[in-house]
Design an enzyme around this catalytic site. Structure first.
Site, PDB file in Angstrom:
ATOM      1  N   ASP A 303     102.930  33.156  23.046  1.00  0.00           N
ATOM      2  CA  ASP A 303     102.734  33.763  21.730  1.00  0.00           C
ATOM      3  C   ASP A 303     104.092  33.884  21.068  1.00  0.00           C
ATOM      4  OD1 ASP A 303     103.017  35.524  24.000  1.00  0.00           O
ATOM      5  OD2 ASP A 303     102.743  37.223  22.693  1.00  0.00           O
ATOM      6  N   GLU A 500     115.058  37.391  28.611  1.00  0.00           N
ATOM      7  CA  GLU A 500     113.695  36.893  28.823  1.00  0.00           C
ATOM      8  C   GLU A 500     113.566  35.404  28.500  1.00  0.00           C
ATOM      9  OE1 GLU A 500     112.073  38.274  24.410  1.00  0.00           O
ATOM     10  OE2 GLU A 500     110.695  38.154  26.089  1.00  0.00           O
TER      11      GLU A 500
HETATM   12  O1  LIG Z   1     104.114  42.253  21.825  1.00  0.00           O
HETATM   13  C1  LIG Z   1     104.004  40.896  21.557  1.00  0.00           C
HETATM   14  C2  LIG Z   1     103.541  40.138  22.755  1.00  0.00           C
HETATM   15  O2  LIG Z   1     104.429  40.427  23.836  1.00  0.00           O
HETATM   16  C3  LIG Z   1     104.076  39.863  25.076  1.00  0.00           C
HETATM   17  O3  LIG Z   1     104.351  38.513  25.153  1.00  0.00           O
HETATM   18  C4  LIG Z   1     105.593  38.097  25.565  1.00  0.00           C
HETATM   19  O4  LIG Z   1     106.127  38.846  26.662  1.00  0.00           O
HETATM   20  C5  LIG Z   1     105.378  38.844  27.876  1.00  0.00           C
HETATM   21  C6  LIG Z   1     106.150  39.667  28.892  1.00  0.00           C
HETATM   22  O5  LIG Z   1     107.337  39.030  29.274  1.00  0.00           O
HETATM   23  C7  LIG Z   1     105.112  37.432  28.362  1.00  0.00           C
HETATM   24  O6  LIG Z   1     104.189  37.478  29.415  1.00  0.00           O
HETATM   25  C8  LIG Z   1     104.543  36.566  27.239  1.00  0.00           C
HETATM   26  O7  LIG Z   1     104.465  35.242  27.667  1.00  0.00           O
HETATM   27  C9  LIG Z   1     105.485  36.665  26.027  1.00  0.00           C
HETATM   28  O8  LIG Z   1     105.046  35.841  24.980  1.00  0.00           O
HETATM   29  C10 LIG Z   1     102.609  40.065  25.409  1.00  0.00           C
HETATM   30  O9  LIG Z   1     102.248  39.337  26.542  1.00  0.00           O
HETATM   31  C11 LIG Z   1     101.710  39.659  24.273  1.00  0.00           C
HETATM   32  O10 LIG Z   1     100.385  39.856  24.597  1.00  0.00           O
HETATM   33  C12 LIG Z   1     102.099  40.491  23.093  1.00  0.00           C
HETATM   34  O11 LIG Z   1     101.225  40.234  22.029  1.00  0.00           O
END
Ligand SMILES: OC[C@H]1O[C@H](O[C@H]2O[C@H](CO)[C@@H](O)[C@H](O)[C@H]2O)[C@H](O)[C@@H](O)[C@@H]1O
Length: 624
Positions: A303, A500
């Site tokens: 995302d 990250e």
């Molecule tokens: O808050 C926005 C989005 O944040 C997360 O996504 C991102 O961080 C996660 C944790 O590291 C990772 O798993 C993911 O691939 C990243 O894009 C969350 O997972 C999203 O659902 C959220 O909308």
């Protein structure tokens, strides 16, 4: 009619309703996630009463200050759910460090081992007693979080975190994390995107069964497997029941998996961003379709990305062109095929013959479908498939190689597949990137796009190539692993932090873009570097010779020590003076709605792929 679907969760504080709408749309915090991570001081009903009082006092037209005051009086800050915790299984000098020949990388790996102490979280008993006061989902065992704004577990991140924990010999913590996930499947029937109630209507790439495999490789505890096999059956069923469709292809009906969403409303944790973006649509129905696409993209873990854009049959466009629910993704199908293979092996070991043949059939069906629909001999790789055009999407993504990692291709023809994939990497000029493998070649400003490089994607490609045992593929894997380790180390030297995401085009470049600023910590980044150092520690050096990279105070600190801060500041100032950091820093977009309309943040320019590829693969890297 999507307006009949349930909201993200029942809570009228954290998931839907006027309170959430009023507070989130007021934009009190830089990051929308801050509010939904706060604890309420009193029961949900009393909090709602206070909210309605405030609304009637202000004629339903509260100022930002009124809303801020309401939040201050009724909510405790984010992070209130945790107590101090030091993992009892943490050790100073885990065995894998001995495999790392370069003294600088050795010290760095030791500092990464220390980072688990910063990233560990244990929930207060109070969360168990009064779960209604929190958005966090109560779990019994302490766990490791990604870091920064990510204060809860994340489903697919946990795979690489557990890899790292096992290398750090933190078996109790690793098993506790898997046990938490198993208990969540027992309670909810699946694993949500992350450990918050506002994530309860979507999942993330299904890696629980491979996580159990990591534990099995470590201790081979058959009784543990026997105890939890039904929960694993349940997790697998969730995906087969809720995430598969039938695709008619050349006279065959192929069962394929995809990311979906069955809830209504914007993402609570990015509420304002989603509502603002939806302003580009004039009807509730179209807005709900956008929300569904945004949530399905979040479920994919990517995302957001041009990987999910469809505009006139291309991958151009912006968030208003998201079509995740019209794309069959290579990685999800490869992972589920691998899940089926593992489940077949587990049931065979547990002598459940019928179950074993059930999973064998599913595995074989996935193998056939992946080859029929997603493999392309002429391109030399697997490609996502568009249900809109019934055609492949011939764009570069690291996920195109995920069947190598997941083992979801016919091993009897390994040479055939591997030779073509290696040619594909040559064709897309993978060697021109100094800092790792980019996520896509599209420069949209989204975080899962060029020039960002993500740790899990590096791991998938590198281990996929390395595990083939094919000399050319293994050489590629070693080169890519070297670049990744060096680039992460370069950032560590400057900032004493793990990020990250990084920048594929710059050795030591920071990742950026998307809807929040780049986070540090960082769970999967640490796990991936540890795994690479475990595998390649005898050949990878920080610079061309072992122990020769320029040293800095930051390298030796665990996290950000005073020396590290001073060094990092000096480097930042020097880089600013030289005008280089300006190129590396991304600014958070203020006007997300503008972006949805196709306006790309001009700051994110750097080294465009079109320019880089004209270098003909001869940039700073050795010619292969
Ligand atoms: O808050 C926005 C989005 O944040 C997360 O996504 C991102 O961080 C996660 C944790 O590291 C990772 O798993 C993911 O691939 C990243 O894009 C969350 O997972 C999203 O659902 C959220 O909308």
């Amino acid at each position: 009619d999507r307006s009949k679907l349930p909201p993200a969760c029942d809570s009228m504080i954290y998931c839907h309703g006027p309170l959430l709408n009023t507070v989130q749309m007021a934009g009190l915090y830089n990051d929308s996630k801050t509010f939904v991570d706060m604890k309420i001081k009193m029961s949900p009903n009393i909090t709602l009463e206070h909210f309605y009082d405030m609304m009637s006092r202000t004629d339903s037209n509260p100022t930002k200050a009124d809303i801020q005051e309401f939040v201050n009086q009724n909510f405790d800050p984010e992070g209130s759910e945790f107590e101090d915790w030091r993992p009892s299984d943490w050790k100073h000098n885990p065995g894998f460090l001995a495999k790392i020949k370069d003294p600088l990388l050795h010290k760095w790996a030791s500092a990464l081992n220390d980072l688990w102490l910063d990233l560990g979280r244990k929930m207060k008993e109070a969360v168990k007693e009064s779960p209604d006061l929190y958005s966090i989902i109560y779990v019994e065992h302490p766990f490791i979080v990604p870091g920064g704004r990510f204060r809860e577990f994340y489903y697919w991140d946990s795979y690489w975190i557990i890899k790292g924990l096992l290398l750090s010999e933190m078996r109790t913590t690793a098993k506790g994390m898997v046990n938490n996930l198993l208990s969540i499947v027992d309670r909810y029937g699946f694993i949500p995107n992350g450990g918050r109630i506002y994530y309860l209507m979507r999942s993330q790439p299904p890696l629980l069964i491979p996580m159990v495999q990591l534990l099995m490789e470590d201790t081979d505890d058959l009784e543990y497997l026997r105890e939890h096999i039904h929960t694993l059956d349940k997790e697998f069923d969730y995906w087969m029941t809720n995430h598969t469709i039938e695709v008619n292809h050349e006279g065959k009906k192929l069962k394929m998996a995809m990311y979906m969403d069955n809830s209504q409303g914007p993402r609570p944790e990015s509420y304002k961003e989603d509502v603002d973006c939806a302003r580009h649509f004039d009807t509730t129905e179209k807005k709900e379709e956008l929300y569904a696409e945004l949530k399905a993209a979040a479920e994919s873990g990517w995302d957001f990305s041009s990987r999910w854009f469809i505009l006139n049959g291309t991958n151009k466009g912006n968030l208003t062109n998201l079509k995740v629910r019209s794309i069959i993704p290579v990685d999800l199908n490869a992972i589920l095929c691998w899940n089926a293979q593992l489940m077949m092996e587990y049931h065979t070991r547990l002598q459940n013959e019928e179950k074993a043949s059930y999973y064998r059939r599913i595995h074989d069906d996935f193998m056939e479908a992946i080859e029929e629909l997603l493999w392309h001999e002429d391109v030399g790789v697997w490609l996502d498939y568009s249900l809109e055009s019934s055609r492949r999407r011939d764009y570069f993504y690291p996920s195109n190689l995920s069947p190598l990692w997941a083992g979801s291709y016919d091993k009897a023809r390994k040479d055939y597949f591997v030779n073509r994939v290696v040619n594909y990497l040559d064709k897309v000029k993978m060697d021109i990137f100094e800092g790792g493998i980019p996520t896509t070649f599209e420069h949209t400003g989204e975080q899962w796009d060029y020039p960002n490089a993500w740790p899990p994607l590096q791991y998938i490609v590198i281990m996929g190539l390395a595990n083939t045992g094919h000399p050319e593929a293994m050489r590629y894997a070693t080169e890519l692993a070297t670049k990744w380790v060096r680039s992460n180390f370069e950032v560590w030297k400057q900032k004493a932090a793990m990020l990250e995401k990084y920048d594929a085009t710059i050795l030591g470049g920071l990742g950026g873009g998307g809807e929040y600023v780049v986070q540090t910590g960082f769970g999967w980044s640490n796990g991936v570097v540890m795994s690479l150092l475990n595998r390649y520690g005898d050949v990878i050096s920080a610079a061309d010779n072992f122990g020769t990279a320029a040293e800095s105070g930051a390298v030796y600190g665990a996290g950000v020590g005073a020396g590290g801060v001073v060094t990092a500041l000096l480097v930042v100032l020097a880089s600013l003076a030289a005008g280089t950091l300006g190129l590396m820093v991304y600014k958070r977009r203020k006007d997300y709605a503008g972006f949805c309309n196709g306006e790309v943040d001009k700051l994110i320019s750097k080294k465009p792929y079109t320019e880089l590829k004209s270098l003909n693969g001869a940039s700073n890297q050795k010619q292969r």
